[in-house]
Design an enzyme around this catalytic site. Sequence first.
Site, PDB file in Angstrom:
ATOM      1  N   GLU A 211       0.816  -1.219   0.000  1.00 20.74           N
ATOM      2  CA  GLU A 211       0.000   0.000   0.000  1.00 20.74           C
ATOM      3  C   GLU A 211       0.843   1.260   0.000  1.00 20.74           C
ATOM      4  O   GLU A 211       0.518   2.238  -0.688  1.00 20.74           O
ATOM      5  CB  GLU A 211      -0.947  -0.010   1.201  1.00 20.74           C
ATOM      6  CG  GLU A 211      -2.144  -0.942   1.060  1.00 20.74           C
ATOM      7  CD  GLU A 211      -1.777  -2.399   1.201  1.00 20.74           C
ATOM      8  OE1 GLU A 211      -2.494  -3.257   0.653  1.00 20.74           O
ATOM      9  OE2 GLU A 211      -0.762  -2.686   1.880  1.00 20.74           O
TER      10      GLU A 211
ATOM     11  N   HIS B 150     -11.469  -6.127   7.814  1.00 24.26           N
ATOM     12  CA  HIS B 150     -12.208  -5.899   6.574  1.00 24.26           C
ATOM     13  C   HIS B 150     -13.506  -5.129   6.797  1.00 24.26           C
ATOM     14  O   HIS B 150     -14.356  -5.087   5.918  1.00 24.26           O
ATOM     15  CB  HIS B 150     -12.528  -7.227   5.886  1.00 24.26           C
ATOM     16  CG  HIS B 150     -11.321  -7.984   5.441  1.00 24.26           C
ATOM     17  ND1 HIS B 150     -10.631  -8.815   6.282  1.00 24.26           N
ATOM     18  CD2 HIS B 150     -10.660  -8.006   4.257  1.00 24.26           C
ATOM     19  CE1 HIS B 150      -9.593  -9.341   5.632  1.00 24.26           C
ATOM     20  NE2 HIS B 150      -9.591  -8.860   4.401  1.00 24.26           N
TER      21      HIS B 150
END
Length: 415
Positions: free
Chosen positions: A146, A218
């Site tokens: 990321e 998540h």
Amino acid sequence: MPPVERSLGLLLCQQLRHVNLHTHSHAITPSAFSLTSRQSRKYSSRPAANRRLNLPIDFNASSLLSHSSTTALANPELPVDVRASATTKKMNYFQAVNDALATVLEEDEKACIFGEDVAFGGVFRCTTSLSDRFGSQRVFNTPLTEQGIVGFAIGLAAQGHTALPEIQFADYMFPAFDQLHNEASKYRYRAGAAKSFTSGHLVVRMPTGAVGHGAMYHSQSPEGFFSGCHGLKVVIPRGPIQAKGLLIEAAQGAHDPVVFMEPKILYRAAVEQVPTAPYRLPIGKAEILKQGNDLTIISYGAMVYTCEAAIKHIEKELGVTVELIDLRTIRPWDKKTVEESVNKTGRCMVVHEASRTGGVGEGVASEVTERCFLRLEAPVCRVTGFDTHVPLAFESFLMPDVVRVFDVAKKMLKY
């Protein structure tokens, strides 16, 4: 043997003994480890058949979504030529995002999409077919990094490209937070507001929020972390029409980097007629979804539908009218629209699924108190997620629901 391994070994031996005694077999069957072989769950049960408030959200009946072309094209924020075209297409949320990305790639040859698995369509299918249509040089996969994705995007944008990176889940953005906060958000300031060598044409997309089973990694709603990132804009659309217009504006019209957060529970649930022509919607402008006189409820993203459901019961059972505002942009949020509404109603509630501490509601509540103190009939209240990690088994209990919104509204109106 370490204590943890010894404990696990004893547990396994006990389970094997249980199997041998009760099945006379050395085979370990799935039922041997099931809850029914020991005891039933005591923490969860089926919802009561006669419940009235916490019912599943019926998106097909929501007035916040445009279920016909006439309703969609009546939106006063749409450009005149788009409203006159009379052409719409039924899309869900992820299809509207895909349509917006295709528009940006079509109109800007320097626009690029990249991220983990985006060439295959992405986890939620938002980039489906874009690699085939625009080529692997403009839509391509990256390694699982990321910080690398966002760092590359900043450099790309600084050199005049339109960078459209995707972070696979908002939960994964934390390794890139330094790049967003210390580099992207400061680039234009460091450049002395120069038109070149900024990271203005940078839109970092990420699915956000709970889905009912995502747990700690998540289902997070981390938008509050960006509250102190001066120079970033943060957008969270509530539906397909909003997603398309705000995403195109973020890529083509915003002069600062944009964090574009998409409530993943809406990707397939929110469906409406979306204008086929390209259009932009204003970033930094809230939308009054429903007029009211006695209470202002402020929310954004998926929670506006929970608020809509709660308002129906509040108005019916408490005999009042409620004003509902969708912030749409949470940085910078529309203080003027909120202030005018609260000065009219005298009461303000902020609803979001992110945790109470550090959530967007803190800033909104304090600003409203400062601006509207003499007009307030009750303290500004917040209905939010709890200050804990997102639990797998209890995720639904973490989220604000109709009952909680109704209960706080009742207390405010009786204050």
